[in-house]
Design a protein around this motif. Structure first.
Motif, short mmCIF file in Angstrom:
data_model
loop_
_atom_site.label_atom_id
_atom_site.label_comp_id
_atom_site.label_asym_id
_atom_site.label_seq_id
_atom_site.Cartn_x
_atom_site.Cartn_y
_atom_site.Cartn_z
N VAL A 23 1.81 25.48 -4.95
CA VAL A 23 3.17 24.94 -4.92
C VAL A 23 3.12 23.41 -4.84
O VAL A 23 3.86 22.71 -5.54
N LEU A 24 2.24 22.89 -3.99
CA LEU A 24 2.12 21.45 -3.85
C LEU A 24 1.75 20.79 -5.18
O LEU A 24 2.32 19.78 -5.58
N THR A 25 0.77 21.38 -5.85
CA THR A 25 0.35 20.84 -7.14
C THR A 25 1.51 20.87 -8.14
O THR A 25 1.73 19.91 -8.89
N ALA A 26 2.25 21.96 -8.14
CA ALA A 26 3.39 22.09 -9.06
C ALA A 26 4.46 21.07 -8.74
O ALA A 26 5.09 20.49 -9.64
N GLU A 27 4.72 20.83 -7.43
CA GLU A 27 5.71 19.82 -7.04
C GLU A 27 5.33 18.44 -7.54
O GLU A 27 6.15 17.71 -8.13
N GLN A 28 4.10 18.07 -7.29
CA GLN A 28 3.64 16.74 -7.68
C GLN A 28 3.62 16.57 -9.19
O GLN A 28 4.01 15.53 -9.72
N ASN A 29 3.19 17.61 -9.89
CA ASN A 29 3.16 17.55 -11.36
C ASN A 29 4.57 17.40 -11.93
O ASN A 29 4.79 16.64 -12.89
N LEU A 30 5.52 18.11 -11.35
CA LEU A 30 6.89 18.05 -11.86
C LEU A 30 7.49 16.66 -11.65
O LEU A 30 8.08 16.08 -12.57
N PHE B 180 7.89 1.08 -29.87
CA PHE B 180 9.02 1.94 -30.26
C PHE B 180 8.53 3.26 -30.83
O PHE B 180 8.99 4.34 -30.43
N LEU B 181 7.58 3.21 -31.75
CA LEU B 181 7.14 4.42 -32.44
C LEU B 181 6.28 5.31 -31.54
O LEU B 181 6.49 6.53 -31.46
N GLN B 182 5.31 4.71 -30.86
CA GLN B 182 4.41 5.51 -30.05
C GLN B 182 5.08 6.03 -28.78
O GLN B 182 4.76 7.13 -28.32
N SER B 183 6.00 5.28 -28.23
CA SER B 183 6.72 5.77 -27.04
C SER B 183 7.60 6.96 -27.42
O SER B 183 7.78 7.87 -26.60
N ARG B 184 8.12 6.96 -28.62
CA ARG B 184 8.91 8.12 -29.05
C ARG B 184 8.02 9.34 -29.18
O ARG B 184 8.40 10.45 -28.77
N THR B 185 6.82 9.17 -29.74
CA THR B 185 5.88 10.29 -29.82
C THR B 185 5.48 10.74 -28.41
O THR B 185 5.41 11.94 -28.12
N GLN B 186 5.22 9.78 -27.54
CA GLN B 186 4.87 10.10 -26.17
C GLN B 186 5.99 10.87 -25.48
O GLN B 186 5.73 11.84 -24.75
N ALA B 187 7.22 10.45 -25.67
CA ALA B 187 8.36 11.12 -25.03
C ALA B 187 8.48 12.57 -25.48
O ALA B 187 8.84 13.45 -24.69
N ALA B 188 8.17 12.82 -26.77
CA ALA B 188 8.24 14.20 -27.25
C ALA B 188 7.22 15.08 -26.53
O ALA B 188 7.53 16.22 -26.12
N PHE B 189 6.01 14.58 -26.34
CA PHE B 189 4.99 15.34 -25.60
C PHE B 189 5.40 15.51 -24.13
O PHE B 189 5.23 16.58 -23.54
N LEU B 190 5.91 14.45 -23.54
CA LEU B 190 6.29 14.53 -22.13
C LEU B 190 7.48 15.45 -21.91
O LEU B 190 7.61 16.04 -20.83
N GLN B 191 8.32 15.59 -22.91
CA GLN B 191 9.42 16.54 -22.80
C GLN B 191 8.88 17.95 -22.64
O GLN B 191 9.35 18.73 -21.80
N ARG B 192 7.84 18.27 -23.42
CA ARG B 192 7.20 19.57 -23.26
C ARG B 192 6.52 19.67 -21.90
O ARG B 192 6.52 20.74 -21.27
N SER B 193 5.93 18.57 -21.47
CA SER B 193 5.26 18.57 -20.18
C SER B 193 6.24 18.86 -19.06
O SER B 193 5.94 19.62 -18.13
N VAL B 194 7.42 18.26 -19.11
CA VAL B 194 8.43 18.49 -18.08
C VAL B 194 8.88 19.94 -18.08
O VAL B 194 9.03 20.57 -17.01
N GLN B 195 9.11 20.51 -19.26
CA GLN B 195 9.51 21.91 -19.34
C GLN B 195 8.45 22.82 -18.73
O GLN B 195 8.77 23.74 -17.95
N ALA B 196 7.19 22.54 -19.05
CA ALA B 196 6.11 23.36 -18.51
C ALA B 196 5.98 23.17 -17.01
O ALA B 196 5.78 24.15 -16.25
#
Length: 519
Positions: free
Chosen positions: A428-435, A390-406
């Protein structure tokens, strides 16, 4: 009244086993996980999801595994009634007969000219035998049956707790999979846009056909994820249907309102301290009660080492039509016969069978004591595992939220630059896969936050309380069983008051070992 027949009770009196309990949970004590004590009677309502609330109620009313556990409670209750009845006269019978007799005229005592005599006889008698409970064999039997009955209630509650956790986890899995399918479809749209640009540039001579093939490759891989996710979704829906006690079916219409919305848990959770698990976890209580029931079995076995003292008696009458008598004398002073007196039976030479049976029962008790300790350890592990998820997944989600925005910004810029000829299609391909990967990872992390808290609630033993105002089997099952068998007060009609049952059963709920029989 019972003093002459109820002596000592051999065998050990049950002592609550020591449990290895930590002072606090490893991940408790912060702002998100406090050490406050809370019962979590209806913890699923904290997700604020009306469909989840409906599913929990449906599963409670319809799940067949839970209903099976409820029938085992009734079985244990009937066994307790049998054990209570054994304390009283174990044999009580009425017999009677009326016979037409012809005596033999060819016996050594008969004369050579004797003829057979013919006559009627009738008899009526009652007999009883009461093994007195000097050594506590029957009282220990009641104690054991009472413990087993209470353990069946605690096991029912444990099945209920597991059911609630399974329903919530399966529902969260369904919503997560729906979200992953939506993410895949959204990325397919973006990748088709990139393919369209690459195709237009190729046809215009601005780039080679390799860009088109690479765009088609990435698009097809993303499209291929949807069938796999659909398999996962339908399997989860089938699992949920079984939890609800209905045949596998689609939940498309009923779930469409909140499709893809992963239930969001509260920000904080109160977990108390590990010692609280000893009184709030049904499986811990069941393990303790199983040990209590087995402890009493040692006394039952040990009582076999001593003489069984009984009072036996018969009373009745017998009459015949021979020698001038008549059948009516059955009820006269001439026809009455009776016998009464004490008796004992002592298994003297049993060649160690009884002694080794006592040892066997003691070894079974020791196993159950170890099982209890292991249950307590596993309970603490489950709480800590849920907490860290519960706790670490919430921390992970906060980082991944930034990752998705980037990743989203990177894809937008890469596509623009490629369209303008400022970069190659590999970017473009790299950006597609990363997103696609970042958005999928974020959905899974958000799901893990909810699943982690669900695991915490389940590990804390929350939710069994919803059965306190109802009985262990539903109205239809009650009617079916009552149509076959007279259950008396143990299973009254659905609209009648139900027999009282303890909240979370424990050793403190053990009743007296001498109680009236249950008819």
């Amino acid at each position: 009244m019972f003093l002459p027949i109820a002596g000592c009770a051999v065998g050990p009196d049950f002592v609550a086993p020591a449990a290895p309990v930590a002072d606090k949970y490893r991940n408790a004590g912060g702002r998100q996980a406090s050490v406050a004590d809370r019962e979590y009677r209806e913890w699923w309502k904290g997700f604020h999801d009306p469909i989840l609330n409906q599913l929990v109620l449906a599963a409670y009313n319809q799940n067949l595994t839970l209903l099976s556990a409820g029938t085992r409670v009734l079985q244990a209750r009937a066994v307790l009634g049998i054990a209570v009845g054994l304390f009283y006269p174990q044999v009580q019978q009425g017999t009677g007969s009326i016979l037409y007799n012809q005596s033999s005229a060819a016996t050594p005592l008969a004369g050579p000219n004797a003829t057979p005599s013919r006559f009627w006889t009738d008899s009526l008698a009652a007999q009883a035998a009461w093994e007195l409970d000097f050594w506590g064999k029957f009282r220990r039997g009641v104690e054991s049956a009472d413990g087993a009955y209470l353990a069946s209630i605690a096991t029912y509650d444990d099945v209920l707790v597991s059911l609630l956790g399974d329903v919530a986890a399966t529902y969260i899995g369904i919503r997560t999979t729906e979200r992953l399918i939506a993410i895949a479809n959204d990325n397919i749209k973006k990748q088709r846009q990139a393919l369209s640009i690459a195709d237009a540039k190729f046809k215009g001579g601005g780039t080679g056909e390799r860009d088109v093939f690479q765009a088609q490759n990435v698009l097809a891989q993303t499209q291929a994820a949807i069938p796999q996710l659909t398999i996962q979704l339908e399997q989860l829906q089938n699992a949920l249907a079984v939890l609800l006690g209905v045949p596998p079916q689609s939940f498309g219409l009923s779930f469409s309102k909140l499709r893809g919305r992963i239930p969001q848990p509260p920000r904080t959770v109160a977990v108390g301290i590990p010692a609280d698990l000893l009184r709030r976890r049904p499986d811990v209580r069941a393990a303790e009660l199983a040990a209590l029931a087995q402890s009493a079995q040692i006394g039952v076995a040990e009582a076999q080492l001593y003489p069984a003292i009984s009072i036996t008696g018969t009373f009745g009458g017998t009459a015949s039509t021979a020698n001038g008598h008549n059948l009516g004398q059955l009820f006269s002073s001439k026809g009455i016969n009776y016998a009464a007196g004490p008796a004992f039976q002592w298994n003297i030479l049993n060649y160690g069978q009884i002694t080794n049976n006592v040892r066997l029962q003691d070894a079974k008790l020791q196993q159950l004591l170890v099982d209890y300790q292991n249950t307590v350890l596993s309970a603490q592990q489950q709480v800590d595992n849920g907490l860290v998820s519960f706790l670490q997944s919430r921390t992970q989600a906060a980082f991944l939220q930034r990752s998705v925005q980037a990743a989203n910004s990177a894809f937008t810029i890469a596509l623009q630059q490629y369209d303008q000829g400022a970069t190659d299609f590999t970017t473009v391909l790299t950006a597609e896969q990363n997103l696609f990967q970042a958005e999928s990872n974020l959905a899974v992390a958000i799901s893990n936050v909810s699943l982690g808290l669900t695991a915490v609630y389940r590990a804390l033993g929350g939710g069994w309380q919803i059965r306190e105002d109802s009985y262990f089997v539903d109205a239809a099952t009650t009617a079916q069983m009552r149509a076959r068998t007279d259950w008396g007060a143990l299973l009254p009609p659905a609209n009648a008051p139900q027999p009282p049952a303890p909240g979370l059963a424990g050793p403190e709920n053990i009743g007296p070992t001498i109680r009236p029989p249950e008819w």
